[in-house]
Design a protein around this motif. Structure first.
Motif, PDB file in Angstrom:
ATOM      1  N   VAL A 111       3.984  13.631   2.752  1.00  0.00           N
ATOM      2  CA  VAL A 111       5.006  12.586   2.742  1.00  0.00           C
ATOM      3  C   VAL A 111       4.294  11.286   2.401  1.00  0.00           C
ATOM      4  N   TYR A 112       4.808  10.600   1.409  1.00  0.00           N
ATOM      5  CA  TYR A 112       4.205   9.346   0.951  1.00  0.00           C
ATOM      6  C   TYR A 112       5.033   8.174   1.461  1.00  0.00           C
ATOM      7  N   TYR A 113       4.326   7.203   2.031  1.00  0.00           N
ATOM      8  CA  TYR A 113       4.956   6.023   2.604  1.00  0.00           C
ATOM      9  C   TYR A 113       4.427   4.772   1.916  1.00  0.00           C
ATOM     10  N   CYS A 114       5.280   3.786   1.737  1.00  0.00           N
ATOM     11  CA  CYS A 114       4.766   2.488   1.312  1.00  0.00           C
ATOM     12  C   CYS A 114       4.757   1.552   2.508  1.00  0.00           C
ATOM     13  N   LYS A 115       3.849   0.623   2.449  1.00  0.00           N
ATOM     14  CA  LYS A 115       3.677  -0.344   3.520  1.00  0.00           C
ATOM     15  C   LYS A 115       3.479  -1.726   2.939  1.00  0.00           C
ATOM     16  N   LEU A 116       4.090  -2.689   3.565  1.00  0.00           N
ATOM     17  CA  LEU A 116       3.881  -4.102   3.237  1.00  0.00           C
ATOM     18  C   LEU A 116       3.246  -4.782   4.436  1.00  0.00           C
ATOM     19  N   ARG A 117       2.173  -5.495   4.185  1.00  0.00           N
ATOM     20  CA  ARG A 117       1.541  -6.310   5.235  1.00  0.00           C
ATOM     21  C   ARG A 117       1.739  -7.766   4.859  1.00  0.00           C
ATOM     22  N   ASP A 118       2.397  -8.513   5.750  1.00  0.00           N
ATOM     23  CA  ASP A 118       2.650  -9.909   5.424  1.00  0.00           C
ATOM     24  C   ASP A 118       1.481 -10.793   5.837  1.00  0.00           C
ATOM     25  N   GLY A 119       1.606 -12.080   5.556  1.00  0.00           N
ATOM     26  CA  GLY A 119       0.510 -12.989   5.827  1.00  0.00           C
ATOM     27  C   GLY A 119       0.158 -13.120   7.296  1.00  0.00           C
ATOM     28  N   GLY A 120       1.083 -12.752   8.176  1.00  0.00           N
ATOM     29  CA  GLY A 120       0.815 -12.791   9.605  1.00  0.00           C
ATOM     30  C   GLY A 120       0.223 -11.511  10.157  1.00  0.00           C
ATOM     31  N   GLY A 121      -0.034 -10.548   9.269  1.00  0.00           N
ATOM     32  CA  GLY A 121      -0.613  -9.279   9.708  1.00  0.00           C
ATOM     33  C   GLY A 121       0.406  -8.267  10.193  1.00  0.00           C
ATOM     34  N   ASN A 122       1.686  -8.543   9.995  1.00  0.00           N
ATOM     35  CA  ASN A 122       2.726  -7.601  10.407  1.00  0.00           C
ATOM     36  C   ASN A 122       2.900  -6.533   9.340  1.00  0.00           C
ATOM     37  N   GLY A 132       0.808  -1.209   0.000  1.00  0.00           N
ATOM     38  CA  GLY A 132       0.000   0.000   0.000  1.00  0.00           C
ATOM     39  C   GLY A 132       0.838   1.255   0.000  1.00  0.00           C
ATOM     40  N   TRP A 133       0.229   2.310  -0.509  1.00  0.00           N
ATOM     41  CA  TRP A 133       0.799   3.650  -0.407  1.00  0.00           C
ATOM     42  C   TRP A 133      -0.087   4.474   0.516  1.00  0.00           C
ATOM     43  N   TYR A 134       0.530   5.147   1.429  1.00  0.00           N
ATOM     44  CA  TYR A 134      -0.146   6.037   2.371  1.00  0.00           C
ATOM     45  C   TYR A 134       0.499   7.409   2.276  1.00  0.00           C
ATOM     46  N   ALA A 175      -3.681   4.083  -1.795  1.00  0.00           N
ATOM     47  CA  ALA A 175      -4.027   2.947  -2.646  1.00  0.00           C
ATOM     48  C   ALA A 175      -3.327   1.709  -2.122  1.00  0.00           C
ATOM     49  N   ASP A 176      -3.926   0.544  -2.388  1.00  0.00           N
ATOM     50  CA  ASP A 176      -3.216  -0.679  -2.069  1.00  0.00           C
ATOM     51  C   ASP A 176      -3.530  -1.752  -3.099  1.00  0.00           C
ATOM     52  N   THR A 177      -2.726  -2.799  -3.068  1.00  0.00           N
ATOM     53  CA  THR A 177      -2.861  -3.843  -4.071  1.00  0.00           C
ATOM     54  C   THR A 177      -2.387  -5.176  -3.521  1.00  0.00           C
ATOM     55  N   ILE A 178      -3.135  -6.221  -3.888  1.00  0.00           N
ATOM     56  CA  ILE A 178      -2.671  -7.584  -3.642  1.00  0.00           C
ATOM     57  C   ILE A 178      -2.075  -8.133  -4.939  1.00  0.00           C
ATOM     58  N   THR A 179      -2.792  -7.902  -6.011  1.00  0.00           N
ATOM     59  CA  THR A 179      -2.292  -8.176  -7.348  1.00  0.00           C
ATOM     60  C   THR A 179      -2.651  -6.983  -8.223  1.00  0.00           C
ATOM     61  N   ASN A 180      -2.131  -6.957  -9.421  1.00  0.00           N
ATOM     62  CA  ASN A 180      -2.449  -5.827 -10.294  1.00  0.00           C
ATOM     63  C   ASN A 180      -3.918  -5.817 -10.721  1.00  0.00           C
ATOM     64  N   LEU A 181      -4.621  -6.911 -10.458  1.00  0.00           N
ATOM     65  CA  LEU A 181      -6.051  -6.950 -10.778  1.00  0.00           C
ATOM     66  C   LEU A 181      -6.908  -6.681  -9.553  1.00  0.00           C
ATOM     67  N   ARG A 182      -6.302  -6.584  -8.404  1.00  0.00           N
ATOM     68  CA  ARG A 182      -7.028  -6.315  -7.165  1.00  0.00           C
ATOM     69  C   ARG A 182      -6.395  -5.095  -6.517  1.00  0.00           C
ATOM     70  N   THR A 183      -7.008  -3.949  -6.783  1.00  0.00           N
ATOM     71  CA  THR A 183      -6.485  -2.693  -6.262  1.00  0.00           C
ATOM     72  C   THR A 183      -7.598  -1.906  -5.589  1.00  0.00           C
ATOM     73  N   ASN A 184      -7.200  -0.978  -4.762  1.00  0.00           N
ATOM     74  CA  ASN A 184      -8.148  -0.183  -3.989  1.00  0.00           C
ATOM     75  C   ASN A 184      -7.596   1.228  -3.899  1.00  0.00           C
ATOM     76  N   TYR A 185      -8.479   2.216  -4.065  1.00  0.00           N
ATOM     77  CA  TYR A 185      -8.033   3.611  -4.068  1.00  0.00           C
ATOM     78  C   TYR A 185      -8.888   4.469  -3.154  1.00  0.00           C
ATOM     79  N   ALA A 186      -8.266   5.468  -2.574  1.00  0.00           N
ATOM     80  CA  ALA A 186      -9.029   6.498  -1.878  1.00  0.00           C
ATOM     81  C   ALA A 186      -9.830   7.285  -2.916  1.00  0.00           C
ATOM     82  N   ASP A 187     -11.009   7.725  -2.531  1.00  0.00           N
ATOM     83  CA  ASP A 187     -11.854   8.464  -3.461  1.00  0.00           C
ATOM     84  C   ASP A 187     -11.147   9.698  -4.021  1.00  0.00           C
ATOM     85  N   SER A 188     -10.316  10.308  -3.215  1.00  0.00           N
ATOM     86  CA  SER A 188      -9.675  11.561  -3.614  1.00  0.00           C
ATOM     87  C   SER A 188      -8.659  11.383  -4.738  1.00  0.00           C
ATOM     88  N   VAL A 189      -8.233  10.145  -5.001  1.00  0.00           N
ATOM     89  CA  VAL A 189      -7.215   9.923  -6.041  1.00  0.00           C
ATOM     90  C   VAL A 189      -7.715   9.056  -7.188  1.00  0.00           C
TER      91      VAL A 189
END
Length: 116
Positions: A92-103, A35-37, A49-63
């Motif tokens: 400031v834009y940050y990227c985030k990775l969430r792993d399978g354990g929720g970390n 994800g990008w925050y 915005a965030d993504t699991i795959t390039n076919l599964r994405t999610n965006y804030a309404d503002s973007v």
């Protein structure tokens, strides 16, 4: 040790474009949510915005319609293409990775400034 390194921020005029990149190391990249925050001064960090795959994405309404998130699992990299930038996109834009354990793992952030 998981590391996320962002790049691509900068100063741009309103209506312009930037592309942010975030490269991960120390972890299996594919299959994790990327994800990008962003956080503007005096405001809470928010999901862009965030993504699991390039076919599964999610965006804030503002973007929606202006930003595109994509990932290249072979390069362990997620991108944020930002078009038609507005002064209110300054943050400031940050990227985030969430792993399978929720970390959650965060990058150090990259400044985006849009002048009017």
């Amino acid at each position: 040790q998981v590391q996320l390194v962002e790049s691509g921020g900068g100063l741009v005029q309103a209506g312009g474009s930037l592309r942010l990149s975030c490269t991960a190391s120390g972890i299996i990249f594919s299959g994790n949510v990327m994800g990008w925050y962003r956080q503007a001064p005096g405001k809470q960090r928010e999901l862009v915005a965030d993504t699991i795959t390039n076919l599964r994405t999610n965006y804030a309404d503002s973007v929606k319609g202006r930003f595109t998130i994509s990932r290249d699992n072979a390069k362990n990299t997620v991108y944020l293409q930002m078009n038609r930038l507005k002064p209110e996109d300054t943050a400031v834009y940050y990227c985030k990775l969430r792993d399978g354990g929720g970390n959650d793992y965060w990058g150090q952030g990259t400044q985006v400034t849009v002048s009017s």
